[in-house]
Design a protein around this motif. Structure first.
Motif, PDB file in Angstrom:
ATOM      1  N   HIS A  94      79.714 -55.040-107.552  1.00  0.00           N
ATOM      2  CA  HIS A  94      79.901 -53.853-106.685  1.00  0.00           C
ATOM      3  C   HIS A  94      79.370 -52.581-107.202  1.00  0.00           C
ATOM      4  O   HIS A  94      79.450 -52.693-108.686  1.00  0.00           O
ATOM      5  CB  HIS A  94      81.248 -53.870-106.044  1.00  0.00           C
ATOM      6  CG  HIS A  94      81.489 -53.176-104.749  1.00  0.00           C
ATOM      7  ND1 HIS A  94      81.590 -51.970-104.619  1.00  0.00           N
ATOM      8  CD2 HIS A  94      81.306 -53.835-103.714  1.00  0.00           C
ATOM      9  CE1 HIS A  94      81.912 -51.616-103.370  1.00  0.00           C
ATOM     10  NE2 HIS A  94      81.529 -52.805-102.862  1.00  0.00           N
ATOM     11  N   TYR A  95      78.639 -51.742-106.621  1.00  0.00           N
ATOM     12  CA  TYR A  95      78.432 -50.367-106.886  1.00  0.00           C
ATOM     13  C   TYR A  95      78.559 -49.402-105.733  1.00  0.00           C
ATOM     14  O   TYR A  95      78.253 -49.760-104.670  1.00  0.00           O
ATOM     15  CB  TYR A  95      76.971 -50.418-107.394  1.00  0.00           C
ATOM     16  CG  TYR A  95      76.333 -48.958-107.543  1.00  0.00           C
ATOM     17  CD1 TYR A  95      77.197 -48.091-108.376  1.00  0.00           C
ATOM     18  CD2 TYR A  95      75.203 -48.368-106.794  1.00  0.00           C
ATOM     19  CE1 TYR A  95      76.657 -46.748-108.399  1.00  0.00           C
ATOM     20  CE2 TYR A  95      75.004 -47.236-106.865  1.00  0.00           C
ATOM     21  CZ  TYR A  95      75.650 -46.332-107.774  1.00  0.00           C
ATOM     22  OH  TYR A  95      75.069 -44.939-107.992  1.00  0.00           O
ATOM     23  N   TYR A 123      81.047 -45.801-109.306  1.00  0.00           N
ATOM     24  CA  TYR A 123      81.674 -47.049-109.939  1.00  0.00           C
ATOM     25  C   TYR A 123      80.840 -48.006-110.050  1.00  0.00           C
ATOM     26  O   TYR A 123      79.714 -48.327-108.919  1.00  0.00           O
ATOM     27  CB  TYR A 123      82.802 -47.533-108.902  1.00  0.00           C
ATOM     28  CG  TYR A 123      84.291 -46.772-109.028  1.00  0.00           C
ATOM     29  CD1 TYR A 123      85.177 -47.074-110.174  1.00  0.00           C
ATOM     30  CD2 TYR A 123      84.794 -46.046-108.026  1.00  0.00           C
ATOM     31  CE1 TYR A 123      86.317 -46.447-110.192  1.00  0.00           C
ATOM     32  CE2 TYR A 123      85.897 -45.460-108.007  1.00  0.00           C
ATOM     33  CZ  TYR A 123      86.705 -45.582-109.246  1.00  0.00           C
ATOM     34  OH  TYR A 123      88.015 -45.018-109.451  1.00  0.00           O
ATOM     35  N   ASP A 125      81.216 -52.215-110.744  1.00  0.00           N
ATOM     36  CA  ASP A 125      82.146 -53.245-110.948  1.00  0.00           C
ATOM     37  C   ASP A 125      81.509 -54.426-111.424  1.00  0.00           C
ATOM     38  O   ASP A 125      80.300 -54.787-110.882  1.00  0.00           O
ATOM     39  CB  ASP A 125      82.870 -53.602-109.813  1.00  0.00           C
ATOM     40  CG  ASP A 125      83.982 -52.421-109.264  1.00  0.00           C
ATOM     41  OD1 ASP A 125      84.422 -51.605-110.350  1.00  0.00           O
ATOM     42  OD2 ASP A 125      84.067 -52.152-108.231  1.00  0.00           O
ATOM     43  N   SER A 138      85.047 -52.403-114.993  1.00  0.00           N
ATOM     44  CA  SER A 138      84.545 -51.488-114.306  1.00  0.00           C
ATOM     45  C   SER A 138      84.030 -50.417-114.975  1.00  0.00           C
ATOM     46  O   SER A 138      84.746 -49.958-115.998  1.00  0.00           O
ATOM     47  CB  SER A 138      85.524 -50.847-113.406  1.00  0.00           C
ATOM     48  OG  SER A 138      85.821 -51.737-112.481  1.00  0.00           O
ATOM     49  N   LEU A 140      82.995 -46.289-114.744  1.00  0.00           N
ATOM     50  CA  LEU A 140      83.274 -45.014-113.732  1.00  0.00           C
ATOM     51  C   LEU A 140      82.604 -44.060-114.290  1.00  0.00           C
ATOM     52  O   LEU A 140      82.843 -43.753-115.249  1.00  0.00           O
ATOM     53  CB  LEU A 140      84.794 -44.974-113.598  1.00  0.00           C
ATOM     54  CG  LEU A 140      85.366 -43.792-113.175  1.00  0.00           C
ATOM     55  CD1 LEU A 140      84.903 -43.740-111.284  1.00  0.00           C
ATOM     56  CD2 LEU A 140      87.057 -43.670-113.147  1.00  0.00           C
ATOM     57  N   LEU A 158      80.611 -48.753-118.231  1.00  0.00           N
ATOM     58  CA  LEU A 158      80.522 -50.362-118.196  1.00  0.00           C
ATOM     59  C   LEU A 158      79.987 -51.169-119.462  1.00  0.00           C
ATOM     60  O   LEU A 158      80.579 -52.111-119.918  1.00  0.00           O
ATOM     61  CB  LEU A 158      79.773 -50.956-117.111  1.00  0.00           C
ATOM     62  CG  LEU A 158      79.917 -52.311-116.642  1.00  0.00           C
ATOM     63  CD1 LEU A 158      81.157 -52.671-116.357  1.00  0.00           C
ATOM     64  CD2 LEU A 158      78.793 -52.715-115.652  1.00  0.00           C
ATOM     65  N   GLU A 161      82.871 -51.024-121.719  1.00  0.00           N
ATOM     66  CA  GLU A 161      83.930 -51.924-121.362  1.00  0.00           C
ATOM     67  C   GLU A 161      83.441 -53.527-121.788  1.00  0.00           C
ATOM     68  O   GLU A 161      84.272 -54.411-122.399  1.00  0.00           O
ATOM     69  CB  GLU A 161      84.227 -51.806-120.292  1.00  0.00           C
ATOM     70  CG  GLU A 161      84.999 -50.786-119.606  1.00  0.00           C
ATOM     71  CD  GLU A 161      86.432 -50.610-120.308  1.00  0.00           C
ATOM     72  OE1 GLU A 161      87.045 -51.738-119.943  1.00  0.00           O
ATOM     73  OE2 GLU A 161      86.737 -49.806-121.110  1.00  0.00           O
TER      74      GLU A 161
END
Length: 191
Positions: A94-95, A123, A125, A138, A140, A158, A161
């Motif tokens: 998802h964006y 965002y 995801d 995610s 952000l 991202l 992460e």
């Protein structure tokens, strides 16, 4: 002479468990992530195919930026073109982006996010997969619209992460990498 043998046996009985304990500690230490792996992990980054045309367009728009930001972490990652040749698969799910209007009262500093007339966010995801491990991640970027939140910053978050995921699952990733190398050495397709 027999007292020497008995003494040697006793020391052997004492040292054997200690040696096994040291070996166990060494083996678990291999699962700890180093500051920098000996070689980067192969990563395949792709967007989840979806029937929603509008969502697919946003995912396809975000994909090159996410690939670029993951590729910039070259100490940890090397981009590959297929999931079969990767140790990690990063699936963008998802964006989204939006601007939020805030009605702020009072005399707040412009440097404060709450001093903005509006904030925006991006965002990205994704799901990271390696071996039997799967984790939702995610990225952000959230800041004043004046400053301009960006997909590039969200994609960088991202990628950060993803590096944390690699460090947290270093033992699993190392084993996946070793199995893939064995298959490549035998001429098989890893996967």
């Amino acid at each position: 002479m027999s007292s020497r043998r008995n003494s040697a046996r006793i020391w052997g009985l004492i040292l054997a468990p200690a040696a096994l304990l040291a070996l166990a500690v060494t083996a678990t230490g291999q699962d700890e992530a180093p500051r920098r792996p000996p070689e980067p992990f192969r990563v395949f980054v792709h967007a989840t195919p979806t029937a929603d045309a509008a969502l697919q367009v946003t995912l396809d728009d975000a994909l090159p930026t996410v690939r670029d930001r993951v590729g910039r972490r070259s100490q940890w990652f090397r981009l590959v073109d297929s999931a079969e040749s990767a140790e990690i698969t990063l699936r963008i799910t998802h964006y989204r982006q939006a601007n939020l209007n805030l009605s702020v009262r009072g005399n707040l500093s412009r440097s404060s996010m709450y001093g903005c007339w509006a904030t925006g966010y991006h965002y990205v995801d994704a799901v990271a997969l390696t071996g039997d491990v799967r984790e939702a991640l995610s990225g952000l970027d959230h800041r004043c619209v004046d400053v301009g939140p960006s997909l590039r910053s969200a994609a960088s978050h991202l990628a950060e992460e993803l590096e944390r995921f690699a460090k947290d699952n270093y033992g699993t990733l190392s084993r996946v990498k070793a199995r893939a190398k064995e298959k490549r050495a035998r001429g098989e397709t890893p996967g």
